[in-house]
Design a protein around this motif. Structure first.
Motif, PDB file in Angstrom:
ATOM      1  N   SER A   1       1.724  -5.827   8.270  1.00  0.00           N
ATOM      2  CA  SER A   1       0.520  -6.511   7.777  1.00  0.00           C
ATOM      3  C   SER A   1      -0.771  -5.797   8.166  1.00  0.00           C
ATOM      4  O   SER A   1      -1.849  -6.213   7.762  1.00  0.00           O
ATOM      5  CB  SER A   1       0.487  -7.945   8.323  1.00  0.00           C
ATOM      6  N   LEU A   2      -0.658  -4.727   8.957  1.00  0.00           N
ATOM      7  CA  LEU A   2      -1.864  -4.012   9.377  1.00  0.00           C
ATOM      8  C   LEU A   2      -2.540  -3.356   8.183  1.00  0.00           C
ATOM      9  O   LEU A   2      -1.892  -2.801   7.305  1.00  0.00           O
ATOM     10  CB  LEU A   2      -1.515  -2.927  10.404  1.00  0.00           C
ATOM     11  N   SER A   3      -3.874  -3.426   8.175  1.00  0.00           N
ATOM     12  CA  SER A   3      -4.621  -2.722   7.122  1.00  0.00           C
ATOM     13  C   SER A   3      -4.673  -1.224   7.409  1.00  0.00           C
ATOM     14  O   SER A   3      -4.815  -0.412   6.498  1.00  0.00           O
ATOM     15  CB  SER A   3      -6.038  -3.286   7.016  1.00  0.00           C
ATOM     16  N   ASP A   4      -4.570  -0.854   8.677  1.00  0.00           N
ATOM     17  CA  ASP A   4      -4.513   0.565   9.049  1.00  0.00           C
ATOM     18  C   ASP A   4      -3.097   1.092   8.840  1.00  0.00           C
ATOM     19  O   ASP A   4      -2.112   0.369   9.010  1.00  0.00           O
ATOM     20  CB  ASP A   4      -4.895   0.759  10.519  1.00  0.00           C
ATOM     21  N   GLY A   5      -3.017   2.371   8.489  1.00  0.00           N
ATOM     22  CA  GLY A   5      -1.708   2.997   8.373  1.00  0.00           C
ATOM     23  C   GLY A   5      -1.137   3.293   9.742  1.00  0.00           C
ATOM     24  O   GLY A   5      -1.869   3.709  10.649  1.00  0.00           O
TER      25      GLY A   5
ATOM     26  N   ALA B   1       3.329  -0.160   5.079  1.00  0.00           N
ATOM     27  CA  ALA B   1       2.917  -0.044   3.680  1.00  0.00           C
ATOM     28  C   ALA B   1       1.542   0.593   3.539  1.00  0.00           C
ATOM     29  O   ALA B   1       1.295   1.366   2.608  1.00  0.00           O
ATOM     30  CB  ALA B   1       2.931  -1.434   3.035  1.00  0.00           C
ATOM     31  N   SER B   2       0.637   0.280   4.472  1.00  0.00           N
ATOM     32  CA  SER B   2      -0.711   0.851   4.395  1.00  0.00           C
ATOM     33  C   SER B   2      -0.678   2.365   4.518  1.00  0.00           C
ATOM     34  O   SER B   2      -1.407   3.075   3.817  1.00  0.00           O
ATOM     35  CB  SER B   2      -1.594   0.255   5.499  1.00  0.00           C
ATOM     36  N   ALA B   3       0.163   2.875   5.416  1.00  0.00           N
ATOM     37  CA  ALA B   3       0.282   4.330   5.582  1.00  0.00           C
ATOM     38  C   ALA B   3       0.830   4.971   4.304  1.00  0.00           C
ATOM     39  O   ALA B   3       0.367   6.035   3.890  1.00  0.00           O
ATOM     40  CB  ALA B   3       1.171   4.656   6.764  1.00  0.00           C
ATOM     41  N   LYS B   4       1.805   4.333   3.684  1.00  0.00           N
ATOM     42  CA  LYS B   4       2.367   4.872   2.444  1.00  0.00           C
ATOM     43  C   LYS B   4       1.305   4.940   1.353  1.00  0.00           C
ATOM     44  O   LYS B   4       1.228   5.927   0.609  1.00  0.00           O
ATOM     45  CB  LYS B   4       3.555   4.015   1.989  1.00  0.00           C
TER      46      LYS B   4
ATOM     47  N   ILE C   1     -10.454   9.380   2.885  1.00  0.00           N
ATOM     48  CA  ILE C   1     -10.872   9.995   4.145  1.00  0.00           C
ATOM     49  C   ILE C   1     -10.472   9.032   5.257  1.00  0.00           C
ATOM     50  O   ILE C   1     -10.774   7.827   5.181  1.00  0.00           O
ATOM     51  CB  ILE C   1     -12.390  10.241   4.182  1.00  0.00           C
ATOM     52  N   VAL C   2      -9.782   9.529   6.277  1.00  0.00           N
ATOM     53  CA  VAL C   2      -9.297   8.655   7.342  1.00  0.00           C
ATOM     54  C   VAL C   2      -9.732   9.163   8.706  1.00  0.00           C
ATOM     55  O   VAL C   2     -10.008  10.352   8.886  1.00  0.00           O
ATOM     56  CB  VAL C   2      -7.750   8.508   7.310  1.00  0.00           C
ATOM     57  N   HIS C   3      -9.804   8.230   9.617  1.00  0.00           N
ATOM     58  CA  HIS C   3      -9.969   8.545  11.041  1.00  0.00           C
ATOM     59  C   HIS C   3      -8.587   8.383  11.667  1.00  0.00           C
ATOM     60  O   HIS C   3      -7.950   7.337  11.519  1.00  0.00           O
ATOM     61  CB  HIS C   3     -10.972   7.583  11.675  1.00  0.00           C
ATOM     62  N   SER C   4      -8.095   9.426  12.339  1.00  0.00           N
ATOM     63  CA  SER C   4      -6.722   9.417  12.849  1.00  0.00           C
ATOM     64  C   SER C   4      -6.697   9.431  14.370  1.00  0.00           C
ATOM     65  O   SER C   4      -7.504  10.120  15.000  1.00  0.00           O
ATOM     66  CB  SER C   4      -5.963  10.633  12.302  1.00  0.00           C
ATOM     67  N   ILE C   5      -5.765   8.648  14.935  1.00  0.00           N
ATOM     68  CA  ILE C   5      -5.545   8.641  16.385  1.00  0.00           C
ATOM     69  C   ILE C   5      -4.061   8.909  16.637  1.00  0.00           C
ATOM     70  O   ILE C   5      -3.198   8.173  16.161  1.00  0.00           O
ATOM     71  CB  ILE C   5      -5.943   7.293  17.019  1.00  0.00           C
ATOM     72  N   ILE C   6      -3.783   9.984  17.376  1.00  0.00           N
ATOM     73  CA  ILE C   6      -2.404  10.357  17.705  1.00  0.00           C
ATOM     74  C   ILE C   6      -2.169  10.018  19.172  1.00  0.00           C
ATOM     75  O   ILE C   6      -2.861  10.517  20.055  1.00  0.00           O
ATOM     76  CB  ILE C   6      -2.176  11.860  17.465  1.00  0.00           C
TER      77      ILE C   6
ATOM     78  N   THR D   1       2.826   7.805  18.114  1.00  0.00           N
ATOM     79  CA  THR D   1       2.286   6.969  17.038  1.00  0.00           C
ATOM     80  C   THR D   1       1.094   7.681  16.403  1.00  0.00           C
ATOM     81  O   THR D   1       0.327   8.364  17.081  1.00  0.00           O
ATOM     82  CB  THR D   1       1.818   5.598  17.550  1.00  0.00           C
ATOM     83  N   ILE D   2       0.962   7.513  15.103  1.00  0.00           N
ATOM     84  CA  ILE D   2      -0.188   8.040  14.357  1.00  0.00           C
ATOM     85  C   ILE D   2      -0.818   6.880  13.607  1.00  0.00           C
ATOM     86  O   ILE D   2      -0.144   6.222  12.797  1.00  0.00           O
ATOM     87  CB  ILE D   2       0.221   9.151  13.376  1.00  0.00           C
ATOM     88  N   ILE D   3      -2.068   6.599  13.906  1.00  0.00           N
ATOM     89  CA  ILE D   3      -2.803   5.538  13.216  1.00  0.00           C
ATOM     90  C   ILE D   3      -3.789   6.181  12.258  1.00  0.00           C
ATOM     91  O   ILE D   3      -4.526   7.103  12.623  1.00  0.00           O
ATOM     92  CB  ILE D   3      -3.534   4.628  14.211  1.00  0.00           C
ATOM     93  N   LEU D   4      -3.799   5.689  11.022  1.00  0.00           N
ATOM     94  CA  LEU D   4      -4.701   6.195   9.988  1.00  0.00           C
ATOM     95  C   LEU D   4      -5.655   5.072   9.586  1.00  0.00           C
ATOM     96  O   LEU D   4      -5.223   4.070   9.005  1.00  0.00           O
ATOM     97  CB  LEU D   4      -3.902   6.681   8.767  1.00  0.00           C
ATOM     98  N   HIS D   5      -6.912   5.212   9.941  1.00  0.00           N
ATOM     99  CA  HIS D   5      -7.924   4.210   9.612  1.00  0.00           C
ATOM    100  C   HIS D   5      -8.755   4.703   8.436  1.00  0.00           C
ATOM    101  O   HIS D   5      -9.425   5.739   8.519  1.00  0.00           O
ATOM    102  CB  HIS D   5      -8.820   3.939  10.823  1.00  0.00           C
ATOM    103  N   ASP D   6      -8.694   3.975   7.329  1.00  0.00           N
ATOM    104  CA  ASP D   6      -9.388   4.381   6.104  1.00  0.00           C
ATOM    105  C   ASP D   6     -10.896   4.188   6.253  1.00  0.00           C
ATOM    106  O   ASP D   6     -11.382   3.065   6.425  1.00  0.00           O
ATOM    107  CB  ASP D   6      -8.857   3.540   4.936  1.00  0.00           C
ATOM    108  N   ILE D   7     -11.643   5.311   6.207  1.00  0.00           N
ATOM    109  CA  ILE D   7     -13.104   5.231   6.305  1.00  0.00           C
ATOM    110  C   ILE D   7     -13.747   5.742   5.010  1.00  0.00           C
ATOM    111  O   ILE D   7     -14.913   6.134   4.997  1.00  0.00           O
ATOM    112  CB  ILE D   7     -13.635   6.033   7.512  1.00  0.00           C
TER     113      ILE D   7
END
Length: 576
Positions: free
Chosen positions: A215-219, A234-237, A288-293, A310-316
């Motif tokens: 359910s996260l909006s972030d990938g 699903a957000s990451a996909k 364009i995303v902000h990524s945190i590894i 873990t890799i988080i993709l935040h859509d900016i």
């Protein structure tokens, strides 16, 4: 025979019978006590074994480890030649046999064959053909002729499913009684029950976690220690341009991620540093995303092991589009304003050259000229702030004599200081080295700082401007350590504590309550000054106490020819 003789005989028989009775009772009691001791000892072994099992399953769902604990403790409960286990794993069986007595290889093979047949019957289906075999204890003796004479199997059931068997076997016939089987069955049942409860809890929590991840909006992606993709929401996909039902592997997504950053190198860096790595503005197609590894470590028994990343993709994308739109709008507006205001200023300056103007006309034209200058300065500030926001503020650095630059600025502000009856003190050593800076930009910083000090310092106050070389011995060497440090200190109204955290933000009004609205600036001076100093690789600091004044200091890099000089005067930006 006389009566005393019969009395003596009777007494002897009576006490002899009592002695025999008590002797037999004593023997029976000894046997009962010995039996109780055996039962008690067995119970203690059972408790110790169960405690060992509980310790194992307290942090693990590793069924093999639980069974190893069980089989390893059986020798304290009853004798056996072998204690074995047979576990079902994906595409294979795992057979473990602990050998306690001298037996042949055929004995072990008989045990294995019996367990496989029994497990297949219990499951009602054929088992995997491949069997991984692990033996421990004594080595088999091929000359030994002992055969499998007595044994029993106990199934291990977890969450209603048979996952394996435990076997106890011996070369001695008729060795095991029902109570032996009951003890092992109870112990296995307790272990299996605990495993079932633990697995239910973990599965429930795992389901909650997966639902939350989904359910996260972030990938979000999770890679195991071998860089295999185990989880992707699903957000990451969507961000990567795939449908939600598509099954992906890391090689599928690596080319997409690699277009914006060397993701493999960043993962290795995060693991090596044991700290998150942040990547700003990573392009993913049109996004364009902000990524945190972030590396994930497991701590077990004092050992730290990497288990994944873990890799988080935040859509900016929206924020970046809005920022670009705002930047374009600001640039367009200020450029459109600059031309007419420049024309107004030039016209006012031209008219002021006319000597036929009366006093009121001259005064009006000077107001127009001053306001046009102010508006042009504000426009320049807005453009600089937009460049800083976009990371496009350019500085052209070259060696500059700091003493000459500062003297130039001081001479510019001296008339204003004289008009307000403010003492302008200058402390600029002649030996101060050159700095590697953009002359115009540093003049702009000093202009902003001195303007603020003149605004908020009352008549009779003091403004001190100083320069020196700073070397912080407790900090590692850097571009500005050692470096030039410049300070502007005033005895003005000071800045309230609650406002100091906002001083270097855009549109912040420093001590705004001390001035009428007409005299307040755009609130961009310190924000732009900070951007210019940081573009040089330096830092800017501020300290202030309400009613006592403010000190602003900033560092700049030394010019290369002086960077290694070791006999320079040291000046701390915090000494004022």
């Amino acid at each position: 025979m006389s009566l005393p003789f019969f009395v003596a005989i009777g007494t002897t028989l009576f006490f002899g019978g009592l002695a025999i009775y008590f002797s037999s009772r004593e023997e029976a009691l000894k046997k009962e006590i010995a039996k109780r001791e055996i039962i008690q000892k067995r119970r203690l072994y059972e408790i110790a074994t169960l405690r060992a099992i509980q310790d194992r399953i307290g942090y693990s769902l590793d069924i093999e480890r639980v069974i190893d604990t069980l089989t390893g403790s059986l020798k304290n409960l009853f004798p056996y030649s072998t204690a074995s286990s047979l576990l079902i794993e994906p595409n294979k069986l795992v057979f473990k046999c602990a050998i306690e007595e001298q037996i042949s290889r055929n004995f072990v093979d008989s045990v294995k064959k019996s367990m496989v047949a029994s497990l297949s019957t219990l499951l009602g289906k054929p088992l995997p053909d491949y069997i991984e075999e692990i033996r421990s204890g004594m080595l088999p003796d091929e000359n030994n002729k002992e055969i499998l004479a007595s044994f029993f199997h106990i199934p291990l059931v977890v969450n209603g499913q048979i996952v394996g068997l435990i076997n106890v076997s011996s070369t001695r016939p008729g060795l095991y009684k029902e109570e032996d089987m009951t003890i092992l069955y109870q112990m296995t049942g307790i272990a299996a029950s605990a495993l079932s409860r633990l697995r239910e809890v973990i599965e429930t929590e795992e389901a909650k976690l997966l639902a939350m991840i989904g359910s996260l909006s972030d990938g979000l992606l999770f890679l195991d220690a071998n860089l295999q993709l185990t989880t992707i929401n699903a957000s990451a996909k969507r961000l990567l341009g795939f449908g939600e039902e598509v099954q992906l592997t890391f090689p599928d997504i690596l080319p997409i991620l690699a277009k914006g950053a060397d993701i493999s190198t960043q993962i290795k860096q995060a693991i090596a540093q044991k700290a998150p790595v942040k990547l700003d503005k990573v392009p993913l197609g049109e996004k364009i995303v902000h990524s945190i590894i972030t590396p994930v470590f497991q701590h077990v028994e004092g050992q730290e092991t990497i288990i994944g990343t873990t890799i988080i993709l935040h859509d900016i994308t929206l924020e970046e589009n809005l920022s670009t739109l705002k930047e374009d709008f600001t640039n367009g507006i200020v450029h459109e304003l600059r031309a007419p205001i420049t024309a107004i200023k030039s016209g006012a300056e031209l008219l002021l050259e006319d000597n036929t103007l009366d006093a009121s006309q001259d005064k009006l034209l000077r107001i127009i000229d001053e306001q046009a200058k102010r508006m042009l300065s504000d426009i320049t500030s807005l453009l600089d702030a937009a460049k800083i926001d976009a990371g496009k503020l350019a500085v052209e650095k070259k060696p500059v004599a700091i003493a000459g630059l500062m003297q130039e600025v001081v001479e510019l502000f001296q008339p204003q200081a004289d008009m307000k009856h403010i003492l302008l003190e200058v402390d600029i050593p002649n030996t101060i080295p050159k700095a590697d800076i953009d002359h115009g930009r540093i003049v702009q910083v000093l202009h902003n700082l001195l303007s603020n000090s003149l605004k908020y310092t009352p008549a009779g106050g003091t403004i001190a401007i100083s320069a020196g070389v700073s070397r912080q011995e407790h900090l590692p060497a850097s571009l500005t350590n050692p470096g030039v440090v410049i300070s502007v200190r005033d005895t003005g109204v000071g800045i309230p504590k609650e406002k100091q955290i906002y001083l270097f933000s855009k549109f912040a009004q420093v001590g705004s309550n001390a001035l009428p609205l007409a005299q307040q600036g755009t609130g961009l001076g310190l924000y732009i000054s900070k951007g210019i100093v940081e573009a040089h690789g330096g830092q800017i600091y501020l300290s202030s106490e309400e009613g006592k004044g403010t000190t602003v200091s900033f560092t700049l890099p030394l010019a290369e020819e002086k960077a290694e000089n070791t006999h320079l005067a040291i000046h701390s930006p915090f000494s004022a």
